[in-house]
Motif scaffolding. Sequence first.
Motif, short mmCIF file in Angstrom:
data_model
loop_
_atom_site.label_atom_id
_atom_site.label_comp_id
_atom_site.label_asym_id
_atom_site.label_seq_id
_atom_site.Cartn_x
_atom_site.Cartn_y
_atom_site.Cartn_z
N HIS A 67 0.83 -1.19 0.00
CA HIS A 67 0.00 0.00 0.00
C HIS A 67 0.87 1.24 0.00
O HIS A 67 1.95 1.25 0.59
CB HIS A 67 -0.89 0.04 1.24
N ALA A 68 0.39 2.30 -0.64
CA ALA A 68 1.01 3.61 -0.56
C ALA A 68 0.10 4.46 0.32
O ALA A 68 -1.11 4.52 0.09
CB ALA A 68 1.17 4.23 -1.93
N VAL A 69 0.67 5.09 1.33
CA VAL A 69 -0.11 5.88 2.27
C VAL A 69 0.45 7.30 2.27
O VAL A 69 1.67 7.49 2.30
CB VAL A 69 -0.04 5.28 3.69
N SER A 70 -0.45 8.27 2.23
CA SER A 70 -0.01 9.66 2.32
C SER A 70 -0.89 10.42 3.30
O SER A 70 -2.07 10.09 3.48
CB SER A 70 -0.04 10.34 0.95
N ILE A 71 -0.29 11.40 3.94
CA ILE A 71 -1.00 12.30 4.84
C ILE A 71 -0.80 13.70 4.27
O ILE A 71 0.33 14.17 4.14
CB ILE A 71 -0.45 12.22 6.28
N ASP A 72 -1.89 14.35 3.90
CA ASP A 72 -1.86 15.66 3.26
C ASP A 72 -0.95 15.66 2.04
O ASP A 72 -0.21 16.62 1.80
CB ASP A 72 -1.43 16.75 4.25
N GLY A 73 -0.95 14.57 1.29
CA GLY A 73 -0.17 14.48 0.06
C GLY A 73 1.29 14.11 0.26
O GLY A 73 2.02 13.95 -0.71
N LYS A 74 1.74 13.94 1.49
CA LYS A 74 3.13 13.57 1.76
C LYS A 74 3.19 12.10 2.14
O LYS A 74 2.41 11.63 2.97
CB LYS A 74 3.71 14.44 2.87
N PRO A 75 4.12 11.34 1.56
CA PRO A 75 4.14 9.89 1.79
C PRO A 75 4.53 9.52 3.22
O PRO A 75 5.41 10.13 3.82
CB PRO A 75 5.19 9.39 0.80
N LEU A 76 3.82 8.53 3.75
CA LEU A 76 4.13 7.96 5.06
C LEU A 76 4.76 6.60 4.82
O LEU A 76 4.16 5.74 4.17
CB LEU A 76 2.86 7.80 5.90
N HIS A 77 5.96 6.40 5.31
CA HIS A 77 6.66 5.13 5.12
C HIS A 77 6.06 4.08 6.05
O HIS A 77 5.98 4.27 7.25
CB HIS A 77 8.15 5.29 5.41
N LEU A 78 5.61 2.96 5.46
CA LEU A 78 5.06 1.84 6.22
C LEU A 78 5.90 0.60 5.99
O LEU A 78 6.44 0.40 4.91
CB LEU A 78 3.63 1.52 5.78
N MET A 79 5.97 -0.22 7.01
CA MET A 79 6.61 -1.52 6.89
C MET A 79 5.56 -2.57 7.22
O MET A 79 4.92 -2.49 8.27
CB MET A 79 7.79 -1.63 7.86
N LYS A 80 5.37 -3.51 6.31
CA LYS A 80 4.41 -4.58 6.54
C LYS A 80 5.09 -5.71 7.30
O LYS A 80 6.13 -6.20 6.91
CB LYS A 80 3.84 -5.10 5.23
N LEU A 81 4.46 -6.10 8.38
CA LEU A 81 4.94 -7.23 9.17
C LEU A 81 4.15 -8.46 8.74
O LEU A 81 3.21 -8.37 7.97
CB LEU A 81 4.72 -6.96 10.66
N GLY A 82 4.53 -9.59 9.25
CA GLY A 82 3.81 -10.80 8.91
C GLY A 82 2.37 -10.75 9.37
O GLY A 82 2.01 -10.07 10.32
N GLU A 83 1.52 -11.43 8.64
CA GLU A 83 0.11 -11.60 8.97
C GLU A 83 -0.65 -10.29 9.06
O GLU A 83 -1.48 -10.09 9.94
CB GLU A 83 -0.04 -12.41 10.26
N GLY A 84 -0.36 -9.36 8.17
CA GLY A 84 -1.19 -8.17 8.03
C GLY A 84 -1.02 -7.10 9.09
O GLY A 84 -1.92 -6.29 9.28
N ALA A 85 0.09 -7.03 9.76
CA ALA A 85 0.34 -5.96 10.72
C ALA A 85 1.27 -4.94 10.08
O ALA A 85 2.09 -5.27 9.23
CB ALA A 85 0.96 -6.52 12.00
N TYR A 86 1.15 -3.68 10.47
CA TYR A 86 1.93 -2.60 9.87
C TYR A 86 2.57 -1.74 10.95
O TYR A 86 1.99 -1.52 12.02
CB TYR A 86 1.02 -1.72 9.01
N LEU A 87 3.75 -1.22 10.63
CA LEU A 87 4.44 -0.23 11.44
C LEU A 87 4.71 0.98 10.57
O LEU A 87 5.04 0.84 9.39
CB LEU A 87 5.78 -0.76 11.95
N SER A 88 4.59 2.17 11.14
CA SER A 88 4.93 3.37 10.38
C SER A 88 6.24 3.93 10.91
O SER A 88 6.67 3.61 12.01
CB SER A 88 3.82 4.42 10.49
#
Length: 126
Positions: A67-88
């Motif tokens: 997924h690409a995630v942005s807040i007010d048009g600025k990209p938020l870096h996400l890391m996908k963990l196993g089994e559908g968990a995410y860290l920003s």
Amino acid sequence: MLNRRDVIKRGAVVATVATGLSGAAGVAVYGAQGGSDGPAVAAAPGDDHTETYKGRVIKVTQAGAGHAVSIDGKPLHLMKLGEGAYLSALCHYEVARTPLHAARAAVDELHGANLVPLGDASHHSM
């Protein structure tokens, strides 16, 4: 009688279990939290989702396998963990169950400040 190695192993196991439980508690908290200006719709794979949360525009789009995630048009870096968990990059101690929940947690963490995107350069270069 326990030797030093056994004590260290048991301590590592206890620390691992405690970390896992605290991560699960974080997921439970974010799953139960409201506070959005719109409905709490999680972005499923293949869906594009835009919402306003606490005055900030969050956009989650499908990007390749992630997924690409942005807040007010600025990209938020996400890391996908196993089994559908995410860290920003902003909340790297809190596990979120969807990219949308990670973005909401990042907005909470910003406390009204602007998101500064991560650059290609390391933090040591100027």
